[in-house]
Design a protein around this motif. Structure first.
Motif, PDB file in Angstrom:
ATOM      1  N   ALA A  79      -2.818   1.224  -4.727  1.00 51.23           N
ATOM      2  CA  ALA A  79      -2.810   1.241  -3.261  1.00 51.23           C
ATOM      3  C   ALA A  79      -4.161   0.777  -2.711  1.00 51.23           C
ATOM      4  CB  ALA A  79      -2.483   2.645  -2.754  1.00 51.23           C
ATOM      5  N   ILE A  80      -5.234   1.171  -3.362  1.00 52.67           N
ATOM      6  CA  ILE A  80      -6.584   0.749  -2.962  1.00 52.67           C
ATOM      7  C   ILE A  80      -6.719  -0.771  -3.067  1.00 52.67           C
ATOM      8  CG2 ILE A  80      -9.019   0.757  -3.654  1.00 52.67           C
ATOM      9  CD1 ILE A  80      -8.551   3.257  -2.285  1.00 52.67           C
ATOM     10  N   VAL A 101       0.845  -1.202   0.000  1.00 49.16           N
ATOM     11  CA  VAL A 101       0.000   0.000   0.000  1.00 49.16           C
ATOM     12  C   VAL A 101       0.878   1.248   0.000  1.00 49.16           C
ATOM     13  CG1 VAL A 101      -1.760   1.296   1.266  1.00 49.16           C
ATOM     14  CG2 VAL A 101      -1.816  -1.211   1.269  1.00 49.16           C
ATOM     15  N   ILE A 102       1.932   1.206   0.777  1.00 51.34           N
ATOM     16  CA  ILE A 102       2.793   2.369   0.969  1.00 51.34           C
ATOM     17  C   ILE A 102       3.612   2.717  -0.279  1.00 51.34           C
ATOM     18  CG2 ILE A 102       4.782   3.238   2.261  1.00 51.34           C
ATOM     19  CD1 ILE A 102       3.695   1.579   4.653  1.00 51.34           C
ATOM     20  N   LYS A 103       4.123   1.714  -0.962  1.00 55.03           N
ATOM     21  CA  LYS A 103       5.008   1.971  -2.115  1.00 55.03           C
ATOM     22  C   LYS A 103       4.356   2.821  -3.202  1.00 55.03           C
ATOM     23  CE  LYS A 103       8.176  -1.922  -1.526  1.00 55.03           C
ATOM     24  NZ  LYS A 103       8.644  -3.230  -2.081  1.00 55.03           N
ATOM     25  N   PRO A 104       3.160   2.474  -3.669  1.00 52.92           N
ATOM     26  CA  PRO A 104       2.536   3.327  -4.690  1.00 52.92           C
ATOM     27  C   PRO A 104       2.183   4.724  -4.174  1.00 52.92           C
ATOM     28  CG  PRO A 104       1.013   1.599  -3.988  1.00 52.92           C
ATOM     29  CD  PRO A 104       2.351   1.256  -3.430  1.00 52.92           C
ATOM     30  N   LEU A 105       1.840   4.827  -2.878  1.00 52.83           N
ATOM     31  CA  LEU A 105       1.548   6.138  -2.302  1.00 52.83           C
ATOM     32  C   LEU A 105       2.813   6.991  -2.212  1.00 52.83           C
ATOM     33  CD1 LEU A 105      -0.901   5.255   0.622  1.00 52.83           C
ATOM     34  CD2 LEU A 105      -1.477   6.181  -1.618  1.00 52.83           C
ATOM     35  N   SER A 106       3.933   6.341  -1.931  1.00 52.11           N
ATOM     36  CA  SER A 106       5.208   7.050  -1.832  1.00 52.11           C
ATOM     37  C   SER A 106       5.582   7.707  -3.159  1.00 52.11           C
ATOM     38  CB  SER A 106       6.321   6.096  -1.394  1.00 52.11           C
ATOM     39  OG  SER A 106       6.058   5.576  -0.103  1.00 52.11           O
ATOM     40  N   LYS A 107       5.218   7.057  -4.262  1.00 56.47           N
ATOM     41  CA  LYS A 107       5.515   7.617  -5.583  1.00 56.47           C
ATOM     42  C   LYS A 107       4.782   8.949  -5.775  1.00 56.47           C
ATOM     43  CE  LYS A 107       6.168   3.103  -7.790  1.00 56.47           C
ATOM     44  NZ  LYS A 107       5.644   2.151  -8.830  1.00 56.47           N
ATOM     45  N   LEU A 108       3.564   9.020  -5.270  1.00 61.70           N
ATOM     46  CA  LEU A 108       2.771  10.253  -5.397  1.00 61.70           C
ATOM     47  C   LEU A 108       3.415  11.406  -4.642  1.00 61.70           C
ATOM     48  CD1 LEU A 108       0.553   8.019  -6.135  1.00 61.70           C
ATOM     49  CD2 LEU A 108      -1.086   9.685  -5.277  1.00 61.70           C
ATOM     50  N   THR A 109       3.957  11.108  -3.461  1.00 62.81           N
ATOM     51  CA  THR A 109       4.515  12.164  -2.613  1.00 62.81           C
ATOM     52  C   THR A 109       5.819  12.735  -3.154  1.00 62.81           C
ATOM     53  OG1 THR A 109       5.696  10.556  -1.217  1.00 62.81           O
ATOM     54  CG2 THR A 109       3.448  11.159  -0.569  1.00 62.81           C
TER      55      THR A 109
END
Length: 221
Positions: A181-182, A154-162
């Motif tokens: 992530a969803i 979940v965290i890895k794809p969200l980290s790309k956004l940040t």
């Protein structure tokens, strides 16, 4: 000659009146400045408020290197409900010794308007039995299951956004990573799935990961 004496007398009276006026008004001006910038123990005076949307998520947080002390005992917990001031001569514990203890957010403190630009919000974290409590910033707070293997998906794809210039979900690449992530969140164990999906749905509703405030899942990014 009499006229010169009269002028000197008038000048003397005016000088005394002027000096007296300065002495009478100067302390008042100093006091006004002191009142405006009052602090408690060198720290900003804060407005403490409830945040039901954060509290209801339950005991799903852990503390890492907090900005304040972690106090022991319900007596110290009750003191912190109304102030962010450090407690004198109170028993405390190192965060390293309670890594496996779960916390929830019970209060949020915001600096007063006078100095609000110099202080980040603080969160009162409390363990379930009220044994441990601590005021700290969001940067010391993490989702309890953050380091688990499935959470990393979940965290890895969200980290790309940040790391991108824009984290708006209107951007195609951002939307793709967010949907990934969803999907990963839906595969989490039941005791984790609800909180993570609620946090992600909040981001989806706002449409931008950077604008999703009060989102405990994002505190550690």
């Amino acid at each position: 000659m009499e006229k010169l004496k009269f002028q000197k007398l008038v000048t003397s009276v005016l000088l005394v009146a002027s000096t007296t006026g300065v002495l009478m008004t100067a302390p008042k001006r100093v006091q006004a400045v002191a009142d405006t910038n009052t602090t408690e123990s060198g720290k900003p005076v804060a407005n403490i408020v409830n945040k039901p949307n954060l509290t209801k998520q339950g005991y799903v947080l852990t503390i890492q290197a907090p900005s304040g002390k972690i106090y022991v005992g319900q007596k110290n917990y009750k003191k912190q409900l109304t102030t962010t001031k450090p407690i004198s001569n109170a028993k405390s514990v190192s965060w390293k010794k309670i890594k496996n203890v779960r916390f929830r957010i019970e209060k949020v403190a915001y600096a007063t308007k006078v100095i609000k630009f110099g202080g980040a919000p603080q969160y009162l974290l409390v363990s379930k039995d009220k044994k441990y409590s601590c005021w700290t910033t969001r940067y010391s707070i993490k989702y309890y299951f953050w380091n688990t293997k499935k959470m990393q998906q979940v965290i890895k794809p969200l980290s790309k956004l940040t790391t991108r210039n824009s984290s708006s979900l209107k951007k195609i690449r951002n939307k793709q990573d967010f949907n990934q992530a969803i999907l990963a969140a839906k595969r989490l164990p039941a005791n984790q799935r609800k909180v993570v999906l609620e946090s992600l749905n909040q981001v989806k509703k706002v449409g931008n990961i950077d604008k999703a405030e009060d989102n405990i899942l994002l505190f550690s990014f």
